[in-house]
Design a protein around this motif. Structure first.
Motif, short mmCIF file in Angstrom:
data_model
loop_
_atom_site.label_atom_id
_atom_site.label_comp_id
_atom_site.label_asym_id
_atom_site.label_seq_id
_atom_site.Cartn_x
_atom_site.Cartn_y
_atom_site.Cartn_z
N TYR A 15 -21.55 48.76 -30.76
CA TYR A 15 -22.36 49.64 -29.75
C TYR A 15 -23.97 49.09 -29.66
N ILE A 16 -24.52 49.16 -28.45
CA ILE A 16 -25.96 49.00 -28.56
C ILE A 16 -26.79 49.96 -28.83
N GLU A 17 -27.43 49.81 -29.94
CA GLU A 17 -28.37 50.88 -30.43
C GLU A 17 -30.01 50.52 -30.21
N GLN A 18 -30.61 51.40 -29.56
CA GLN A 18 -31.82 50.97 -29.28
C GLN A 18 -32.73 51.55 -30.19
N VAL A 19 -33.93 50.73 -30.47
CA VAL A 19 -35.43 51.40 -31.29
C VAL A 19 -36.32 51.55 -30.08
N ILE A 20 -36.70 52.76 -29.72
CA ILE A 20 -37.50 53.10 -28.73
C ILE A 20 -38.89 53.90 -28.98
N SER A 36 -18.77 52.84 -17.70
CA SER A 36 -17.71 52.20 -18.30
C SER A 36 -17.50 50.66 -17.84
N GLY A 37 -17.44 49.79 -18.74
CA GLY A 37 -17.51 48.37 -18.28
C GLY A 37 -18.89 47.70 -18.39
N ASP A 38 -19.94 48.40 -18.61
CA ASP A 38 -21.36 47.83 -18.15
C ASP A 38 -21.77 47.63 -19.54
N ILE A 77 -26.29 45.94 -6.40
CA ILE A 77 -26.77 44.83 -6.75
C ILE A 77 -26.85 44.79 -8.30
N LEU A 78 -26.27 43.82 -8.81
CA LEU A 78 -26.17 43.33 -10.29
C LEU A 78 -27.01 42.20 -10.52
N TYR A 79 -27.79 42.41 -11.44
CA TYR A 79 -28.80 41.01 -11.63
C TYR A 79 -29.01 41.07 -13.25
N SER A 80 -29.42 39.89 -13.69
CA SER A 80 -29.58 39.38 -14.99
C SER A 80 -31.14 38.98 -15.17
N ARG A 81 -31.61 39.17 -16.32
CA ARG A 81 -33.25 38.86 -16.23
C ARG A 81 -33.09 37.84 -17.81
#
Length: 172
Positions: A15-20, A36-38, A77-81
């Motif tokens: 999973y994606i675990e963030q430090v914030i 879901s799916g993102d 709109i989906l975009y990448s950075r």
């Protein structure tokens, strides 16, 4: 109760675990919840919203403050950075039924089976140079003889001198 913080880094395992950072020098970790799916980890300094989970002191990251790319009502709109936050590729699903893909780099489509592209009207492919490689190009129809083009192995009939190859194919 919720909090807004600044994304510092992500640890990505299953999973994606963030430090914030939710206030100066106070860091919290939170798992990322998304549609879901993102699969889209935030980048450094993104603003993250955290929500409390059942009063146990734990938080879940549930959203990122997103700069609009111009979507109108009913559009997606989906975009990448890149790491600097600059938009690199944009996929727009427009409210008039059009789909638009914009990228400064290569577009790649990979599949184990067939790819089918169809249009009820006209299809245009434009490129400075186009190359078809691998396998076989099969084109049904009749080539209009012009003396040029790839659609016959002998450009001119050795008996009559008539052109046999052509650049335009019809009846496909």
């Amino acid at each position: 109760m919720g909090r807004i913080g600044k994304h510092l880094k992500a640890e990505i395992d299953k999973y994606i675990e963030q430090v914030i950072e939710t206030r100066l020098n106070y860091k919290q970790t939170a798992l990322t919840f998304a549609p879901s799916g993102d699969d889209s980890p935030p980048i450094k300094d993104d603003r993250i919203i955290l929500v409390s989970i059942d009063g146990n002191g734990k938080f879940a990251a549930v959203g990122v403050l997103t700069a609009s790319q111009g979507a109108k009502p009913g559009e997606k709109i989906l975009y990448s950075r890149n790491e600097d936050g600059e938009v690199q590729a944009v996929l727009s699903l427009l409210n008039d039924g059009k789909v638009k893909l914009e990228t400064p780099e290569k577009v790649s489509v990979t599949t184990e089976t067939n790819i089918e592209v169809s249009a009820s009207q006209k299809m245009t492919l434009k490129a400075q140079q186009m190359e078809l490689t691998g396998g076989m190009l099969k084109c049904k129809g009749t080539a209009t003889p012009s003396g040029q083009g790839p659609f016959c192995a002998i450009p001119v009939c050795p008996f009559t001198g008539a052109p046999q190859c052509g650049t335009d194919v019809s009846g496909t």
